[in-house]
Every structure is written in structure tokens, then in C-alpha cells.
Write an enzyme that holds these catalytic residues in place. Structure first.
Site, PDB file in Angstrom:
ATOM      1  N   ARG A 168      42.945-117.937  49.601  1.00 33.39           N
ATOM      2  CA  ARG A 168      41.927-118.465  50.654  1.00 33.39           C
ATOM      3  C   ARG A 168      41.555-117.401  51.604  1.00 33.39           C
ATOM      4  O   ARG A 168      40.597-117.214  51.860  1.00 33.39           O
ATOM      5  CB  ARG A 168      41.966-119.821  51.226  1.00 33.39           C
ATOM      6  CG  ARG A 168      41.088-120.249  51.922  1.00 33.39           C
ATOM      7  CD  ARG A 168      40.888-121.755  52.164  1.00 33.39           C
ATOM      8  NE  ARG A 168      41.967-122.494  52.349  1.00 33.39           N
ATOM      9  CZ  ARG A 168      42.840-122.643  53.072  1.00 33.39           C
ATOM     10  NH1 ARG A 168      42.683-121.697  54.112  1.00 33.39           N
ATOM     11  NH2 ARG A 168      43.753-123.415  53.129  1.00 33.39           N
ATOM     12  N   TYR A 175      12.592-117.840  53.448  1.00 34.48           N
ATOM     13  CA  TYR A 175      12.992-118.790  51.944  1.00 34.48           C
ATOM     14  C   TYR A 175      13.276-119.924  52.368  1.00 34.48           C
ATOM     15  O   TYR A 175      13.839-120.519  53.543  1.00 34.48           O
ATOM     16  CB  TYR A 175      14.420-117.860  52.039  1.00 34.48           C
ATOM     17  CG  TYR A 175      15.150-118.590  50.830  1.00 34.48           C
ATOM     18  CD1 TYR A 175      14.886-118.331  49.407  1.00 34.48           C
ATOM     19  CD2 TYR A 175      16.323-119.407  50.897  1.00 34.48           C
ATOM     20  CE1 TYR A 175      15.781-118.779  48.530  1.00 34.48           C
ATOM     21  CE2 TYR A 175      17.103-119.928  49.924  1.00 34.48           C
ATOM     22  CZ  TYR A 175      16.646-119.577  48.648  1.00 34.48           C
ATOM     23  OH  TYR A 175      17.217-120.027  47.647  1.00 34.48           O
ATOM     24  N   ASP A 183      18.261-111.591  57.867  1.00 33.35           N
ATOM     25  CA  ASP A 183      18.457-111.824  56.389  1.00 33.35           C
ATOM     26  C   ASP A 183      17.616-110.665  55.603  1.00 33.35           C
ATOM     27  O   ASP A 183      16.291-110.722  55.743  1.00 33.35           O
ATOM     28  CB  ASP A 183      17.865-113.148  55.970  1.00 33.35           C
ATOM     29  CG  ASP A 183      17.923-113.434  54.270  1.00 33.35           C
ATOM     30  OD1 ASP A 183      18.121-112.541  53.477  1.00 33.35           O
ATOM     31  OD2 ASP A 183      18.035-114.430  54.173  1.00 33.35           O
ATOM     32  N   LYS A 225      20.990-111.773  44.531  1.00 32.02           N
ATOM     33  CA  LYS A 225      19.845-111.100  44.163  1.00 32.02           C
ATOM     34  C   LYS A 225      19.937-109.687  43.908  1.00 32.02           C
ATOM     35  O   LYS A 225      20.739-109.349  43.150  1.00 32.02           O
ATOM     36  CB  LYS A 225      18.723-111.326  45.354  1.00 32.02           C
ATOM     37  CG  LYS A 225      18.655-112.797  45.804  1.00 32.02           C
ATOM     38  CD  LYS A 225      18.138-113.843  44.857  1.00 32.02           C
ATOM     39  CE  LYS A 225      18.503-115.310  45.370  1.00 32.02           C
ATOM     40  NZ  LYS A 225      17.859-115.664  46.569  1.00 32.02           N
TER      41      LYS A 225
HETATM   42  C1  LIG Z   1      18.150-116.640  47.595  1.00 31.40           C
HETATM   43  C2  LIG Z   1      17.869-116.350  48.866  1.00 31.40           C
HETATM   44  C3  LIG Z   1      18.843-116.964  50.054  1.00 31.40           C
HETATM   45  C4  LIG Z   1      20.139-117.937  49.309  1.00 31.40           C
HETATM   46  O1  LIG Z   1      21.051-117.379  48.712  1.00 31.40           O
HETATM   47  P1  LIG Z   1      21.905-118.187  47.576  1.00 31.40           P
HETATM   48  O2  LIG Z   1      22.621-116.942  46.997  1.00 31.40           O
HETATM   49  O3  LIG Z   1      20.824-118.516  46.583  1.00 31.40           O
HETATM   50  O4  LIG Z   1      22.498-119.163  48.115  1.00 31.40           O
HETATM   51  C5  LIG Z   1      18.772-116.640  51.194  1.00 31.40           C
HETATM   52  N1  LIG Z   1      17.786-115.924  51.662  1.00 31.40           N
HETATM   53  C6  LIG Z   1      16.983-115.277  50.831  1.00 31.40           C
HETATM   54  C7  LIG Z   1      15.755-114.707  51.265  1.00 31.40           C
HETATM   55  C8  LIG Z   1      17.010-115.552  49.523  1.00 31.40           C
HETATM   56  O5  LIG Z   1      16.200-114.892  48.493  1.00 31.40           O
END
Ligand SMILES: *Cc1c(COP(=O)(O)O)cnc(C)c1O
Length: 373
Positions: A52, A104, A171, A196
Site C-alpha cells: 500500500r 472536465y 489540471d 490520457k
Molecule cells: C479524464 C480527465 C480527468 C479524470 O481522470 P480519470 O483518469 O478518468 O479519473 C480529469 N481531468 C481531465 C482534464 C480529464 O480529461
């Protein structure tokens, strides 16, 4: 490795991850959840007790990302949302958070619910009004997304950092650490959905946080929370991620080139009303993007086709190479009709979000031309 080594080299070498035991030039996959002690009850490896908290595979992937971001410390999470949740869980009851609106949708939806349950004052504000709101508000946390998904708004990270004393979290999923090193522009913490572009093969779900200062109080809480609450990435996912990131700079470069050419082509197409892409001089965020993105403008763009919902869905249905699926940043091109997914958030009915992959650009353009035809 020395400090001047460039991202392409860090990535190709997986930041030096090898397998000392076998001599393998790639790291071994170690799925063990627990680690041995010797006859005197000393740990065989003092930094490995229980998975963990302790995993070589997770550490190897984190080290690649830490070096690409220029961060003091990096933590992986089992999804992008788990990384965002770890940030917001540090907020004290009754504090104030400023969050960019039109980002998002999953982030917005979860943060609204969480802040209500925690009695946290949530101020949602558009990209253009962020600075003024930051200056006027005594907030604990500011959360922005640049370029934003699916509007492709760009936010000036440096200007936002200068406007607030709060912890600034960015982000930067659509930029990846290859195009923007957010910490260099004054962000305290940079977040990505590694699902992504960072993984880029649509086969790993992961999230990542990297910090400018590992002694920051917020970061201490995130470190403890991840270990104790257990939002841990599995070793196989971490191993796949390390493998995928070896080609991250190459993929981002090709995807950005393809996206730029496709955006320019579609902007000039008779059946298209508008294209949102930070690399287009007509885009309102172009100047900011140019300042804080280096080497391209990413793989994400949104296209407003002429007509309404039926017209957009007809185009999406006729595309042959662009797969109809959510998500972005993979080597294969994807399209999504966002209004079908989130009809209540003001997304235009004629908007098609496009994630551009690494295919031949001539093929991609021909596919759009026949679909718009
Ligand atoms: C997909 C995405 C998220 C969330 O990520 P996950 O890996 O699907 O939990 C957050 N911010 C952006 C800009 C995204 O494209």
C-alpha cells in the site's frame, strides 16, 4: 542522471529504471503485496514493507513523471479523479475553494457534491474572471484546468499564481508535462489524468500529482492520505505506464502536429462554423498558450459543425478512422458528441470534441472531408 538531460532522454530511459537482479534493461514487474524480513527481523529492503505504501514499479513511474515535471515529489493514483479527490480532501471544514468553471465535467460534478458535504464554500468562476476572483477572495485552494476540456480555454498559470496566496493546483491533462511544466509557472501542485496522453494507449487508468515543495503542509496531508486511505496504483498499471512513457515526447509531438494541421484544415472548411484549438491564432487563448506551451498545443480540439445536433451526429456517424468513444490522448483518434453526454452543461449541440492520434495526417483529413462532404 544529470540535471540537464532533456525530456526525450528521461522518457526513453524510463529515468534509469533497470532490473539489477536479472540485468534486464527494463524493470521487472513485482506484484508482491508484502516484503521479507531476515533472521534478525530486519527488512531485506528497508524501504519495502507493504505494497500500500511501497512498490518499486510505482516508484519507477513516479520518478519519470517527477523528472519530466521538474517536481520535488510525485505521487501516482489509481485514476485522475482519485488524484483530484486527494487534493480536495486536504481542505478544512468551512474553508473556501475557487474552481474554474467549464472544465472536465467529472471534476465539476464531484467537487460540487464534496464541497457541499464538507461545508466548503465553492466559488466557480470562468477562465476570464479567475484572476479578479483570486485577488478578491481569501481562499485555501484554487483549481484550474488548462487547456480546458472541452472548450480549450487557456489560463495564464503565472498570472493566477501571482493573484493568490492559496495553494494553486493545475489540471494540465490536455497539455501533458511535455508541453507545459506547470510548476515552472508558479503552480504549487500539477495534476494529470495519466489515463490520457501520459499513458497514451487507452489501456491504463491512472492519475498523478506533482509538487513544487515536498514540505508544504498540503502535500504532507496528501502523502499521508494516499498511504493511509490507500488510493494506490497497482504495480502492473505502473509498469505499463513506465513502458508507455518511453515514447511520450514522440507521441505528443506527432499528435500536436496532426492536431494543428487538422484544426487549420477544419477552420477553413465550408461545413464548419468554428474550431477551438489553442494553436489557432483566432483562438482567444492563443497568446497565453504560446507563452506557456512549448513544442505544440496538444491533441485536443473541438469542432462546431454547421447546423444542429442532427448534423453533428451525422458527421460523427460517418467518420471511419475517428473512433466514437470518450477519453483523449491515445494514439488512435477519437470523437465525442459532448452534448449527448452532458446535455445540461451548456455544451453546444453542434460541438464535436476531437482527440487526434498519431495516424497519417492525410488519412485523418480525408476522413473528415468525406464525413463533412
Ligand atoms: C479524464 C480527465 C480527468 C479524470 O481522470 P480519470 O483518469 O478518468 O479519473 C480529469 N481531468 C481531465 C482534464 C480529464 O480529461
Amino acid at each position: 542522471m544529470d540535471k540537464n538531460i532533456k525530456p526525450a532522454t528521461i522518457a526513453a530511459h524510463a529515468a534509469g529504471a533497470l532490473d539489477a537482479q536479472s540485468g534486464g534493461v527494463v524493470p521487472a514487474l513485482q506484484p508482491s503485496t508484502t516484503y521479507l524480513r531476515d533472521e534478525s527481523y530486519d527488512l531485506v529492503r528497508p524501504d519495502n514493507i507493504y505494497s500500500r505504501a511501497d512498490s518499486d514499479n510505482v516508484r519507477q513511474a513516479e520518478e519519470v513523471l517527477r523528472r519530466l515535471e521538474g517536481a520535488e515529489e510525485t505521487f501516482l493514483f489509481p485514476s485522475g479523479m482519485a488524484a483530484i479527490a486527494a487534493v480536495f480532501r486536504t481542505l478544512p471544514h468551512g474553508s473556501t475553494a475557487i474552481v474554474q468553471s467549464g472544465i472536465y465535467w467529472g471534476t465539476t460534478a464531484w467537487i460540487r457534491d464534496f464541497c457541499e458535504r464538507r461545508a466548503i464554500t465553492l466559488i466557480e468562476v470562468g477562465a476570464d474572471d479567475l484572476r479578479a476572483t483570486c485577488q478578491a477572495t481569501d481562499a485555501a485552494l484554487v483549481f484550474i484546468e488548462t487547456p480546458s476540456n472541452p472548450w480549450l480555454k487557456t489560463v495564464d498559470i503565472r498570472a493566477t499564481a501571482d493573484a493568490t496566496e492559496a495553494t494553486l493546483v493545475v489540471d494540465a491533462t490536455a497539455a501533458t508535462p511535455i508541453l507545459t511544466r506547470c510548476l515552472d509557472f508558479g503552480a504549487d501542485i500539477v495534476m494529470h489524468s495519466a489515463t490520457k496522453g501520459i499513458n497514451g494507449h487507452s489501456d491504463v487508468l491512472a492519475g498523478v500529482l506533482s509538487t513544487r515543495s515536498k514540505d508544504a503542509k498540503t502535500w504532507d496531508m496528501i502523502r499521508a492520505d494516499r498511504k493511509m486511505a490507500g488510493a494506490i496504483l497497482g504495480p502492473f498499471e505502473a509498469w505499463l505506464l513506465t513502458r508507455a512513457m518511453r515514447t511520450l515526447p514522440l507521441r505528443v509531438e506527432r499528435m500536436s502536429q496532426n492536431a494543428q494541421v487538422l484544426a487549420e484544415h477544419l477552420l477553413g472548411h465550408a461545413m464548419v462554423d468554428n474550431v477551438f484549438y489553442p494553436g489557432l491564432p483566432s483562438h482567444p487563448g492563443f497568446a497565453t498558450a504560446k507563452r506557456q506551451m512549448a513544442g505544440g498545443y496538444g491533441s485536443l480540439l473541438s469542432v462546431l459543425v454547421k447546423g444542429g445536433k442532427e448534423d453533428a451526429l451525422r458527421v460523427v456517424g460517418k467518420l471511419k478512422l475517428f473512433l466514437r468513444a470518450t477519453s483523449l490522448g491515445g494514439v488512435e483518434s477519437l470523437v465525442e458528441h459532448r452534448h449527448t453526454i452532458e446535455p445540461h452543461t451548456g455544451i453546444p449541440e453542434n460541438l464535436i470534441r476531437v482527440s487526434v492520434g498519431i495516424e497519417d495526417i492525410g488519412d485523418l483529413i480525408a476522413d473528415w472531408d468525406q464525413a463533412l462532404g
